[in-house]
Design a protein around this motif. Structure first.
Motif, PDB file in Angstrom:
ATOM      1  N   THR A   1       0.803  -1.217   0.000  1.00 37.19           N
ATOM      2  CA  THR A   1       0.000   0.000   0.000  1.00 37.19           C
ATOM      3  C   THR A   1       0.839   1.273   0.000  1.00 37.19           C
ATOM      4  O   THR A   1       0.469   2.263  -0.607  1.00 37.19           O
ATOM      5  CB  THR A   1      -0.946   0.001   1.222  1.00 37.19           C
ATOM      6  N   LEU A   2       1.962   1.267   0.687  1.00 40.25           N
ATOM      7  CA  LEU A   2       2.775   2.470   0.836  1.00 40.25           C
ATOM      8  C   LEU A   2       4.021   2.406  -0.037  1.00 40.25           C
ATOM      9  O   LEU A   2       4.683   1.364  -0.121  1.00 40.25           O
ATOM     10  CB  LEU A   2       3.219   2.662   2.293  1.00 40.25           C
ATOM     11  N   MET A   3       4.362   3.534  -0.656  1.00 39.67           N
ATOM     12  CA  MET A   3       5.608   3.657  -1.400  1.00 39.67           C
ATOM     13  C   MET A   3       6.666   4.207  -0.447  1.00 39.67           C
ATOM     14  O   MET A   3       6.477   5.252   0.178  1.00 39.67           O
ATOM     15  CB  MET A   3       5.424   4.579  -2.602  1.00 39.67           C
ATOM     16  N   MET A   4       7.792   3.528  -0.330  1.00 36.99           N
ATOM     17  CA  MET A   4       8.778   3.808   0.710  1.00 36.99           C
ATOM     18  C   MET A   4       9.260   5.264   0.775  1.00 36.99           C
ATOM     19  O   MET A   4       9.506   5.780   1.865  1.00 36.99           O
ATOM     20  CB  MET A   4       9.978   2.865   0.532  1.00 36.99           C
ATOM     21  N   PRO A   5       9.388   5.975  -0.347  1.00 37.19           N
ATOM     22  CA  PRO A   5       9.875   7.361  -0.225  1.00 37.19           C
ATOM     23  C   PRO A   5       8.845   8.351   0.308  1.00 37.19           C
ATOM     24  O   PRO A   5       9.181   9.515   0.516  1.00 37.19           O
ATOM     25  CB  PRO A   5      10.242   7.731  -1.681  1.00 37.19           C
TER      26      PRO A   5
END
Length: 292
Positions: free
Chosen positions: A157-161
């Motif tokens: 779900t989340l993009m690391m940057p």
């Protein structure tokens, strides 16, 4: 309270990419929000070039560590050194838009019941050219905003940057899992976070995700054991009564279905892992004939 009274700790992990690191640092140093400390953890890069780059800035802390082979180790060291009320993570090949931190601090300051804010990313190529692809978006906004613990589980779900997270949430959740291969360790961490706080999702692109020949995420075989780590999260959440028995069974079935997707990459390992997830896994798979 003035927004700029909040200190933001930015943890950058790097390894043998000084050219990209310099560009990444520049995108942080040029943030419109200036109350930032930058912690660069170097996973035993060759030479001294990274140290020379970082030493040119007064608010950049640099530390080289023995080779770990996983960004989790560097991120955890950075967390231990961080002094900020908010913490953000950045790999050495990704970039931020100029107002990224300013926008996110304002959101968290105005939404005290949310512990984390995130967004989509726009793809850039190895040379930094913008591509048309946006990743991290969803047709179902609610899968990314609010209490996402059930909808997020098993999904990236989340993009690391992009996330900015309150320090107090990390103190409850714990560190990144250093036992995992460098695949899915970020998703595993954010999945744990989802059981402790609501996520705020903004559709505004706040970061650029660089695609090149050496992206860790291209090693798809590294994800085969990921469902086993998800089950460990479930066991912990059930034990701490953050989920009930019905939710546990529902999410375990998600683990089983996700594990089954790796059958063409490594059939034997997939079967072994399915047995570890649930001895009677085959009763949880719909269209079992399709699996074989």
């Amino acid at each position: 309270m003035c927004l700029h009274n909040f200190l933001v700790s930015v943890i950058i992990t790097t390894c043998n990419r000084p050219h990209y690191l310099e560009l990444t640092l520049k995108s942080v140093l040029e943030q419109s929000y200036q109350n930032i400390e930058i912690i660069v953890i170097d996973d035993d890069s060759k030479g001294n070039q990274n140290n020379e780059i970082c030493s040119g800035y007064s608010n950049v802390y640099y530390e080289k560590i023995p080779k770990s082979g996983t960004p989790s180790t560097g991120r955890n060291i950075g967390i231990k050194k961080a002094k900020g009320e908010f913490i953000a993570f950045l790999d050495d090949d990704d970039l931020w838009i100029k107002d990224k931190i300013k926008i996110q601090v304002e959101i968290l300051n105005n939404n005290l019941d949310f512990g984390l804010v995130h967004s989509p990313c726009q793809i850039i190529d190895s040379e930094g050219n913008l591509k048309s692809e946006i990743i991290g978006k969803s047709n179902h906004w609610r899968n990314k905003h609010g209490d996402v613990s059930l909808s997020m589980f098993g999904n990236f779900t989340l993009m690391m940057p992009t996330p900015l997270v309150r320090r107090e949430i990390i103190e409850k959740v714990g560190f990144f899992n250093e036992k995992m291969l460098p695949n899915g360790e970020d998703a595993e961490f954010w999945t744990r976070c989802s059981f402790f706080t609501k996520f705020y999702y903004t559709e505004k692109v706040l970061a650029y995700y660089r695609i090149h020949d050496f992206n860790i995420s291209k090693n798809k075989n590294g994800y085969i054991d990921y469902p086993l780590y998800l089950k460990k999260i479930l066991v912990s959440m059930k034990k701490s009564k953050r989920i009930d028995s019905t939710q546990y069974k529902l999410l375990l079935q998600k683990c089983i279905k996700k594990q089954s997707l790796y059958r063409r990459q490594n059939f034997g390992r997939t079967i072994y892992n399915l047995m570890s997830l649930d001895f009677f896994w085959f009763t949880k798979i719909t269209k079992t004939k399709f699996f074989f």
